[in-house]
Design a protein around this motif. Sequence first.
Motif, PDB file in Angstrom:
ATOM      1  N   GLU A  56      53.547  -7.259 131.188  1.00 41.16           N
ATOM      2  CA  GLU A  56      53.786  -8.574 131.778  1.00 41.16           C
ATOM      3  C   GLU A  56      52.755  -8.858 132.857  1.00 41.16           C
ATOM      4  OE1 GLU A  56      56.041 -12.140 131.905  1.00 41.16           O
ATOM      5  OE2 GLU A  56      56.128 -10.451 130.523  1.00 41.16           O
ATOM      6  N   MET A  57      51.786  -9.743 132.541  1.00 35.45           N
ATOM      7  CA  MET A  57      50.760 -10.139 133.509  1.00 35.45           C
ATOM      8  C   MET A  57      50.616 -11.650 133.493  1.00 35.45           C
ATOM      9  SD  MET A  57      47.793  -7.204 133.035  1.00 35.45           S
ATOM     10  CE  MET A  57      47.824  -7.167 131.238  1.00 35.45           C
ATOM     11  N   PRO A  58      50.146 -12.253 134.599  1.00 35.77           N
ATOM     12  CA  PRO A  58      49.988 -13.710 134.646  1.00 35.77           C
ATOM     13  C   PRO A  58      49.010 -14.200 133.575  1.00 35.77           C
ATOM     14  CG  PRO A  58      49.838 -12.750 136.837  1.00 35.77           C
ATOM     15  CD  PRO A  58      49.833 -11.605 135.879  1.00 35.77           C
ATOM     16  N   ALA A  59      49.307 -15.321 132.978  1.00 37.92           N
ATOM     17  CA  ALA A  59      48.438 -16.002 132.002  1.00 37.92           C
ATOM     18  C   ALA A  59      48.419 -15.312 130.647  1.00 37.92           C
ATOM     19  CB  ALA A  59      47.013 -16.148 132.537  1.00 37.92           C
ATOM     20  N   SER A  60      48.218 -13.993 130.619  1.00 38.11           N
ATOM     21  CA  SER A  60      48.155 -13.259 129.359  1.00 38.11           C
ATOM     22  C   SER A  60      48.992 -11.991 129.473  1.00 38.11           C
ATOM     23  CB  SER A  60      46.703 -12.901 129.027  1.00 38.11           C
ATOM     24  OG  SER A  60      45.902 -14.055 128.947  1.00 38.11           O
ATOM     25  N   THR A  61      49.181 -11.316 128.349  1.00 39.09           N
ATOM     26  CA  THR A  61      49.968 -10.085 128.336  1.00 39.09           C
ATOM     27  C   THR A  61      49.101  -8.906 127.917  1.00 39.09           C
ATOM     28  OG1 THR A  61      50.620 -10.199 125.999  1.00 39.09           O
ATOM     29  CG2 THR A  61      51.959 -11.450 127.583  1.00 39.09           C
ATOM     30  N   LYS A 143      49.847 -14.265 120.017  1.00 39.65           N
ATOM     31  CA  LYS A 143      49.020 -15.002 119.068  1.00 39.65           C
ATOM     32  C   LYS A 143      47.603 -15.261 119.580  1.00 39.65           C
ATOM     33  CE  LYS A 143      52.362 -15.557 116.064  1.00 39.65           C
ATOM     34  NZ  LYS A 143      52.325 -14.929 114.751  1.00 39.65           N
ATOM     35  N   LYS A 144      47.268 -14.729 120.731  1.00 36.64           N
ATOM     36  CA  LYS A 144      45.947 -15.011 121.293  1.00 36.64           C
ATOM     37  C   LYS A 144      44.897 -14.030 120.789  1.00 36.64           C
ATOM     38  CE  LYS A 144      47.347 -17.317 125.559  1.00 36.64           C
ATOM     39  NZ  LYS A 144      47.276 -17.304 127.033  1.00 36.64           N
ATOM     40  N   ILE A 145      43.700 -14.557 120.572  1.00 41.03           N
ATOM     41  CA  ILE A 145      42.560 -13.729 120.222  1.00 41.03           C
ATOM     42  C   ILE A 145      41.438 -14.051 121.200  1.00 41.03           C
ATOM     43  CG2 ILE A 145      43.171 -13.664 117.767  1.00 41.03           C
ATOM     44  CD1 ILE A 145      40.762 -15.642 117.358  1.00 41.03           C
ATOM     45  N   SER A 146      40.493 -13.126 121.329  1.00 40.40           N
ATOM     46  CA  SER A 146      39.347 -13.383 122.202  1.00 40.40           C
ATOM     47  C   SER A 146      38.192 -13.900 121.376  1.00 40.40           C
ATOM     48  CB  SER A 146      38.928 -12.111 122.930  1.00 40.40           C
ATOM     49  OG  SER A 146      38.404 -11.168 122.020  1.00 40.40           O
ATOM     50  N   ILE A 147      37.526 -14.908 121.891  1.00 39.53           N
ATOM     51  CA  ILE A 147      36.370 -15.488 121.220  1.00 39.53           C
ATOM     52  C   ILE A 147      35.145 -15.299 122.113  1.00 39.53           C
ATOM     53  CG2 ILE A 147      35.323 -17.626 120.398  1.00 39.53           C
ATOM     54  CD1 ILE A 147      38.010 -18.575 119.513  1.00 39.53           C
ATOM     55  N   PRO A 148      34.175 -14.486 121.691  1.00 43.37           N
ATOM     56  CA  PRO A 148      32.978 -14.264 122.511  1.00 43.37           C
ATOM     57  C   PRO A 148      31.986 -15.414 122.372  1.00 43.37           C
ATOM     58  CG  PRO A 148      32.857 -12.954 120.509  1.00 43.37           C
ATOM     59  CD  PRO A 148      34.194 -13.656 120.481  1.00 43.37           C
ATOM     60  N   THR A 149      31.593 -15.963 123.491  1.00 45.21           N
ATOM     61  CA  THR A 149      30.601 -17.042 123.508  1.00 45.21           C
ATOM     62  C   THR A 149      29.418 -16.600 124.367  1.00 45.21           C
ATOM     63  OG1 THR A 149      31.427 -18.162 125.480  1.00 45.21           O
ATOM     64  CG2 THR A 149      32.505 -18.695 123.383  1.00 45.21           C
ATOM     65  N   SER A 150      28.431 -17.450 124.479  1.00 45.81           N
ATOM     66  CA  SER A 150      27.260 -17.129 125.288  1.00 45.81           C
ATOM     67  C   SER A 150      27.611 -17.024 126.771  1.00 45.81           C
ATOM     68  CB  SER A 150      26.171 -18.198 125.105  1.00 45.81           C
ATOM     69  OG  SER A 150      26.667 -19.477 125.472  1.00 45.81           O
ATOM     70  N   GLY A 152      30.752 -15.886 127.876  1.00 46.45           N
ATOM     71  CA  GLY A 152      31.762 -14.857 128.116  1.00 46.45           C
ATOM     72  C   GLY A 152      32.833 -14.895 127.041  1.00 46.45           C
ATOM     73  N   LEU A 153      34.064 -14.511 127.397  1.00 40.72           N
ATOM     74  CA  LEU A 153      35.177 -14.480 126.453  1.00 40.72           C
ATOM     75  C   LEU A 153      36.147 -15.631 126.725  1.00 40.72           C
ATOM     76  CD1 LEU A 153      36.049 -10.667 126.430  1.00 40.72           C
ATOM     77  CD2 LEU A 153      35.010 -11.955 124.563  1.00 40.72           C
ATOM     78  N   ILE A 154      36.608 -16.255 125.641  1.00 44.37           N
ATOM     79  CA  ILE A 154      37.629 -17.298 125.736  1.00 44.37           C
ATOM     80  C   ILE A 154      38.847 -16.824 124.958  1.00 44.37           C
ATOM     81  CG2 ILE A 154      38.239 -19.677 125.173  1.00 44.37           C
ATOM     82  CD1 ILE A 154      35.294 -20.391 125.298  1.00 44.37           C
ATOM     83  N   LEU A 155      40.024 -16.879 125.589  1.00 48.33           N
ATOM     84  CA  LEU A 155      41.263 -16.530 124.908  1.00 48.33           C
ATOM     85  C   LEU A 155      41.842 -17.784 124.257  1.00 48.33           C
ATOM     86  CD1 LEU A 155      42.996 -14.073 127.389  1.00 48.33           C
ATOM     87  CD2 LEU A 155      41.903 -13.529 125.218  1.00 48.33           C
ATOM     88  N   VAL A 156      42.056 -17.711 122.948  1.00 49.58           N
ATOM     89  CA  VAL A 156      42.524 -18.866 122.182  1.00 49.58           C
ATOM     90  C   VAL A 156      43.738 -18.469 121.360  1.00 49.58           C
ATOM     91  CG1 VAL A 156      41.945 -20.462 120.319  1.00 49.58           C
ATOM     92  CG2 VAL A 156      40.237 -19.909 122.038  1.00 49.58           C
ATOM     93  N   ASN A 157      44.728 -19.336 121.333  1.00 46.95           N
ATOM     94  CA  ASN A 157      45.882 -19.112 120.481  1.00 46.95           C
ATOM     95  C   ASN A 157      45.447 -19.259 119.027  1.00 46.95           C
ATOM     96  OD1 ASN A 157      48.385 -19.510 119.002  1.00 46.95           O
ATOM     97  ND2 ASN A 157      49.327 -19.815 121.000  1.00 46.95           N
ATOM     98  N   ALA A 158      45.691 -18.243 118.205  1.00 45.88           N
ATOM     99  CA  ALA A 158      45.241 -18.257 116.813  1.00 45.88           C
ATOM    100  C   ALA A 158      45.793 -19.456 116.054  1.00 45.88           C
ATOM    101  CB  ALA A 158      45.643 -16.955 116.116  1.00 45.88           C
ATOM    102  N   GLU A 159      47.003 -19.872 116.386  1.00 47.27           N
ATOM    103  CA  GLU A 159      47.627 -20.996 115.690  1.00 47.27           C
ATOM    104  C   GLU A 159      46.936 -22.323 116.007  1.00 47.27           C
ATOM    105  OE1 GLU A 159      51.653 -20.778 116.926  1.00 47.27           O
ATOM    106  OE2 GLU A 159      52.206 -19.267 115.453  1.00 47.27           O
ATOM    107  N   ALA A 160      46.118 -22.342 117.069  1.00 50.95           N
ATOM    108  CA  ALA A 160      45.414 -23.569 117.451  1.00 50.95           C
ATOM    109  C   ALA A 160      44.134 -23.767 116.648  1.00 50.95           C
ATOM    110  CB  ALA A 160      45.089 -23.533 118.938  1.00 50.95           C
ATOM    111  N   ILE A 161      43.776 -22.786 115.828  1.00 52.44           N
ATOM    112  CA  ILE A 161      42.547 -22.867 115.038  1.00 52.44           C
ATOM    113  C   ILE A 161      42.830 -23.536 113.693  1.00 52.44           C
ATOM    114  CG2 ILE A 161      40.715 -21.555 113.903  1.00 52.44           C
ATOM    115  CD1 ILE A 161      41.143 -19.376 115.996  1.00 52.44           C
TER     116      ILE A 161
END
Length: 246
Positions: A56-61, A143-150, A152-161
Motif C-alpha cells: 500500500e503506497m500513495p498513487a501506486s501499489t 492494471k497499470k503498466i510502465s511505458i518508457p519514453t524519452s 522517463g517512465l509513465i504509468l498507464v492503466n492497461a484498460e485505457a489503451i
Amino acid sequence: MNVLIIDDEKNGVTSLQLLLKKYCTGVNVVGLAYSAEEGIARILDLKPDLIFLDIEMPASTGFDVINATSQIHDYEVIFTTAYDQYAIKAFKAHAVDYLLKPIDGDELKAAIREAERKIQLKRAEGSKSEVEVLLKNLAYSSKKISIPTSEGLILVNAEAILYLKSESNYTMVFLKNEQRILVSKTLKSMEDQLKYYSFCRVHTSYLININEVEKYLKGDGGTVILKNKVSIPVSRSYKQDLLNKL
C-alpha cells in the motif's frame, strides 16, 4: 544477496534495515526507495536479487512495481504490509513470503533463508524467478503498466489503451482519451509486457485491446472496427487467433 527496500514509510524502512542487520547475515542492502515510481527506477538501475516490497503506497501499489519491472529484470519478492488483504495468501505460493508489520525477527530470518534457497537454485540451474508466475496472479489486482519514453517512465492503466502501432524500433500507444505516447520499445516488447491483459496481435504493425472491439469485418485477413470507429487491418496469419479470442 543484494537487497532493495521499497516502502513509503521511512520508519518502516529504518526498522527493516535494523532487523536485517540484527538477524540476517549475507544481506547487502544496495538501495532504498520511498515510492513505487522511485522503486521502479531503483530496480532498473541496481538490479537487486531480492526486493522487500510494501503493497500500500500513495498513487501506486507494490503490484504496479512488479508489473513495471519483472519483464526487464529477474528478482525475488518478499511483501511487507500492514494489511492482510489483496489475496495475499493466494500470492504466498509464488512470492518468497509476506511479512505483516511490525515485522517479527524470526519470520524475517525464515523469509531470508527461503529467498537465499530460491536465488541459489536459480543461479545453479538457470531456473526462472517466481516473479513471472506472480505477475500472472497480479494481472487482475493491478492494471497499470510502465511505458518508457524519452523523458522517463509513465504509468498507464492497461484498460485505457485502445491499440498500439509499430513505428520501426518504437511503438505509438493510442489511449482512450485520444492521447498518444511514443514508446522507446518495439511492438514485440510491448506485446510481451501486455500478454497477461486483454490484448491481441492482429498485424505485424498492430496490437489491439480486445475489449475495445466493436465489430470484425470479413476479408482476406479482415478488418477490426474499434469502439472509437478506428479501422485496424488484420493479417491472414493473425486472423484465426483473433477470431478465437473474440
